[in-house]
Design an enzyme around this catalytic site. Structure first.
Site, PDB file in Angstrom:
ATOM      1  N   SER A   1      49.059  21.239 -66.140  1.00  0.00           N
ATOM      2  CA  SER A   1      49.078  20.453 -67.383  1.00  0.00           C
ATOM      3  C   SER A   1      47.776  20.562 -68.173  1.00  0.00           C
ATOM      4  CB  SER A   1      49.373  18.971 -67.091  1.00  0.00           C
ATOM      5  OG  SER A   1      50.551  18.859 -66.335  1.00  0.00           O
ATOM      6  N   ARG A   2      47.085  21.673 -68.015  1.00  0.00           N
ATOM      7  CA  ARG A   2      45.806  21.920 -68.720  1.00  0.00           C
ATOM      8  C   ARG A   2      44.719  20.920 -68.345  1.00  0.00           C
ATOM      9  NH1 ARG A   2      48.484  25.720 -69.342  1.00  0.00           N
ATOM     10  NH2 ARG A   2      49.221  26.714 -71.242  1.00  0.00           N
ATOM     11  N   LEU A   3      44.888  20.252 -67.196  1.00  0.00           N
ATOM     12  CA  LEU A   3      43.870  19.278 -66.779  1.00  0.00           C
ATOM     13  C   LEU A   3      42.879  19.978 -65.849  1.00  0.00           C
ATOM     14  CD1 LEU A   3      46.249  16.212 -66.283  1.00  0.00           C
ATOM     15  CD2 LEU A   3      44.779  16.752 -68.235  1.00  0.00           C
TER      16      LEU A   3
END
Ligand SMILES: Cc1cc2nc3c(=O)[nH]c(=O)nc-3n(C[C@H](O)[C@H](O)[C@H](O)COP(=O)(O)O)c2cc1C
Length: 217
Positions: A195-197
């Site tokens: 999640s692009r985290l």
């Protein structure tokens, strides 16, 4: 990470996120962490994990980047070899600030390094130069790196010239060729996550000590 997220990462070129994140101790050495990541990149089957981008900035402020090969590293810095008459070295002589970048795609990892450049000693360059194959040694003499070719066969003719010149002798280190050491003051480790985290773990040298902090992705 949920099962679906894991599956998504694995199927979408995101294997790295399924790996455990490195445990970062408060007194973690960025060089030990680099060593660990570099070994993992070597084991991962990535072609040329030692390939890195080197960026320099010209006097007019124009940045430029190119790939080179990392040949050694330790707490003193990250070493590559090149022609001292090249565009990169001319720019780095005027402005010794330099940036390196590694991208190990299958591991979803990136390492950013910022620092200053210094020349290796002739002895160190000589040692590396003589460890190379003869063809590369002749190539170093023949290439006027970053200069315009005067005619199509110029390089081929120059190779023949130096093969003849050094026939039957050891090829000496050209005085225009050798190592450059990037002395870092900033090293950032980026680990891709779902999640692009993503994780960003940074080390900054202050008063001879490495301070660490994290950044938002
Ligand atoms: C994977 C790869 C590795 C390279 N390794 C080196 C190297 O170690 N040293 C070098 O001078 N050029 C290397 N090159 C060529 C440089 O990218 C560049 O074309 C050359 O150094 C001239 O750059 P300059 O005109 O900006 O100085 C490599 C290129 C690639 C694609």
């Amino acid at each position: 990470m949920t099962f679906i997220e894991k599956l998504r990462c694995l199927l979408t070129f995101g294997q790295g996120v399924a790996l455990p994140l490195p445990e970062i101790k408060p007194n973690q050495s960025p060089f030990d962490l680099f060593q660990q990541w570099f070994e993992e990149a070597n084991k991962s089957g990535i072609l040329l994990p030692e390939a890195m981008s080197v960026s320099s900035v010209a006097q007019n402020g124009q940045p430029s980047s190119r790939m080179v090969l990392l040949k050694s590293f330790n707490e003193e810095g990250f070493v590559f070899y090149t022609n001292y008459g090249s565009r990169k070295h001319s720019e780095l002589q005027q402005n010794d600030k330099v940036a390196l970048l590694f991208h190990w795609n299958i591991l979803q990892r990136q390492v950013r390094i910022e620092g200053t450049i210094e020349k290796l000693s002739v002895k160190q360059s000589e040692q590396y130069f003589h460890s190379r194959d003869r063809g590369s040694q002749i190539g170093a003499w023949a290439s006027k790196q970053s200069q315009k070719l005067s005619y199509d066969d110029e390089l081929k003719d120059r190779v023949s010239h130096y093969e003849e010149k050094f026939a039957g002798h050891e090829v000496p280190l050209p005085n225009f060729w050798g190592g450059l050491n990037v002395k870092p003051h900033y090293i950032e480790f980026w680990q891709g996550r779902a999640s692009r985290l993503h994780d960003r773990i940074c080390f900054e040298k202050q008063d001879q000590c490495w301070q660490q902090f994290k950044l938002h992705p």
